[in-house]
Design a protein around this motif. Structure first.
Motif, PDB file in Angstrom:
ATOM      1  N   LYS A 178      38.835  77.580  59.479  1.00 39.30           N
ATOM      2  CA  LYS A 178      39.185  77.117  60.815  1.00 39.30           C
ATOM      3  C   LYS A 178      39.724  75.691  60.775  1.00 39.30           C
ATOM      4  N   LEU A 179      39.088  74.824  60.000  1.00 38.33           N
ATOM      5  CA  LEU A 179      39.505  73.430  59.950  1.00 38.33           C
ATOM      6  C   LEU A 179      40.881  73.269  59.310  1.00 38.33           C
ATOM      7  N   GLU A 182      43.495  75.152  62.224  1.00 41.48           N
ATOM      8  CA  GLU A 182      43.554  74.697  63.606  1.00 41.48           C
ATOM      9  C   GLU A 182      43.411  73.185  63.664  1.00 41.48           C
ATOM     10  N   VAL A 184      42.032  69.563  64.609  1.00 35.71           N
ATOM     11  CA  VAL A 184      40.711  69.026  64.903  1.00 35.71           C
ATOM     12  C   VAL A 184      40.906  67.661  65.563  1.00 35.71           C
ATOM     13  N   ARG A 185      40.592  67.592  66.837  1.00 41.35           N
ATOM     14  CA  ARG A 185      40.815  66.360  67.597  1.00 41.35           C
ATOM     15  C   ARG A 185      39.525  65.675  68.012  1.00 41.35           C
ATOM     16  N   ASP A 189      35.171  70.006  68.077  1.00 39.92           N
ATOM     17  CA  ASP A 189      36.062  70.883  67.315  1.00 39.92           C
ATOM     18  C   ASP A 189      35.602  70.996  65.864  1.00 39.92           C
ATOM     19  N   LEU A 190      35.097  69.886  65.320  1.00 40.71           N
ATOM     20  CA  LEU A 190      34.691  69.878  63.914  1.00 40.71           C
ATOM     21  C   LEU A 190      33.420  70.690  63.682  1.00 40.71           C
ATOM     22  N   GLU A 192      32.152  73.123  65.537  1.00 44.14           N
ATOM     23  CA  GLU A 192      32.090  74.383  66.285  1.00 44.14           C
ATOM     24  C   GLU A 192      31.477  75.499  65.449  1.00 44.14           C
ATOM     25  N   ILE A 228      38.761  65.213  56.748  1.00 46.26           N
ATOM     26  CA  ILE A 228      38.482  65.565  58.150  1.00 46.26           C
ATOM     27  C   ILE A 228      37.058  65.182  58.515  1.00 46.26           C
TER      28      ILE A 228
END
Length: 348
Positions: A178-179, A182, A184-185, A189-190, A192, A228
């Protein structure tokens, strides 16, 4: 005068019995009532005609009922005698042990610029690598009150999430996919796909079934993920398992700001730790290494220079770690380990 019941329950009103039945209809809801009378004439009654369940012929004996079993309570790290001895020692040394805890907590609270990444690796299996990683994560989350990520990146299924008290699994492979796919803002989001363990601590792990465990993460993939993590998390602690020279561990160590090397407090542990430290220094001379010696059976060797984690009954139980149930010396030692690792990651 009407007859009063001896049981304390009111008598049912007298009703006329239907023809073709044997016995009287007991009052509804009466404890220990007998089965309903058998119909002599006509077809047997069906469920639709009488939906009330038939009570058992013999009521259960309350004397034979067993109370629900309570979950076994994990032991505290210190016995009452050890707690008393600690208080006496602390008083005789004018609070020297308490001062150690204050200094160690200050090191854990030290400001950082960007997210730090700490990789914990053991010289062999069963030396307490996952325990050291879990303790560091829980102390960092409880003292700093900032978002901390714990990652189980062992070769097979580990117990990091279990020690952290996670209520469910959170697969590292699903989060990594996912990271990478999609944007990551924000922090939500990180995390999830991660599981929350309280005190702003989040965890990602591997599958519980070793055969279905995640595939090893490559150096390029882990570099992208670690960058990230550092954008939104204060500290990321990675449990690399007991294979310091595997390809999986090599990829994790590439992006580590500090390495925590765990070895048993034995002669074998000292020799093995020295060999692994030499290999790590040859491959990554710029990455600091903090060596931690663990007391597996309560016997201290103390023949080599390293930060020590004493034997603790609460940790030896193998259940989820509760900081409040740690022994006094264990709490001090674990805080010093977390502070030393973070100081090394900060370059101090």
């Amino acid at each position: 005068m009407a007859e009063q019941p001896r049981t304390g329950f009111p008598l049912a009103p007298q009703t006329q019995q239907p023809p073709g039945t044997v016995g009287a209809e007991p009052p509804a809801g009466f404890p220990g009532m007998a089965p309903r009378p058998r119909q002599l004439d006509g077809p047997p009654r069906t469920v639709e005609e009488d939906a009330r369940p038939t009570p058992p012929d013999i009521a259960p004996d309350p004397l034979h009922r067993r109370p629900p079993s309570k979950p076994a309570r994990q032991p505290t790290g210190d016995t009452w005698w050890e707690r008393l001895r600690f208080e006496i020692s602390d008083a005789l040394t004018s609070g020297g042990l308490s001062e150690r805890l204050v200094r160690a907590s200050s090191a854990v609270e030290a400001p950082i610029t960007t997210g730090r990444r700490i990789v914990v690796v053991g010289v062999a299996g069963g030396v307490g690598t996952t325990t050291v990683a879990a303790l560091s994560v829980k102390l960092l989350g409880s003292i700093r009150q900032e978002a901390v990520m714990a990652i189980d990146a062992t070769d097979e299924s580990g117990r990091l999430l279990h020690y952290l008290g996670a209520a469910e699994d959170a697969e590292l492979s699903a989060a990594a996919l996912k990271l990478r796919s999609e944007p990551v803002r924000t922090l939500p989001d990180l995390v999830e796909r991660a599981v929350s363990c309280g005190n702003q601590v989040y965890a990602l792990g591997r599958s519980d079934v070793p055969a279905a465990a995640d595939t090893p993460i490559g150096a390029a993939e882990w570099t992208d993920l670690s960058s990230i993590f550092s954008r939104f998390l204060a500290v990321t602690v990675v449990d690399a398992g007991s294979s310091p020279r595997s390809r999986q561990t090599a990829a994790l160590l590439e992006t580590a700001h500090a390495i925590v090397l765990v070895a048993p407090d034995t002669d074998f542990g000292a020799d093995r730790a020295a060999a692994v430290r030499a290999g790590l220094f040859a491959a990554r001379p710029e990455t600091p290494v903090v060596t931690v010696r663990t007391q597996i059976n309560g016997q201290a060797n103390g023949a080599w220079d390293a930060t020590g984690l004493p034997f603790d009954r609460h940790l030896a139980a193998g259940g989820p770690i509760r900081l409040s149930r740690l022994g006094a010396r264990t709490r001090i030692a674990a805080t010093e380990i977390a502070g030393s690792a973070l100081s090394a990651a900060n370059g101090r």
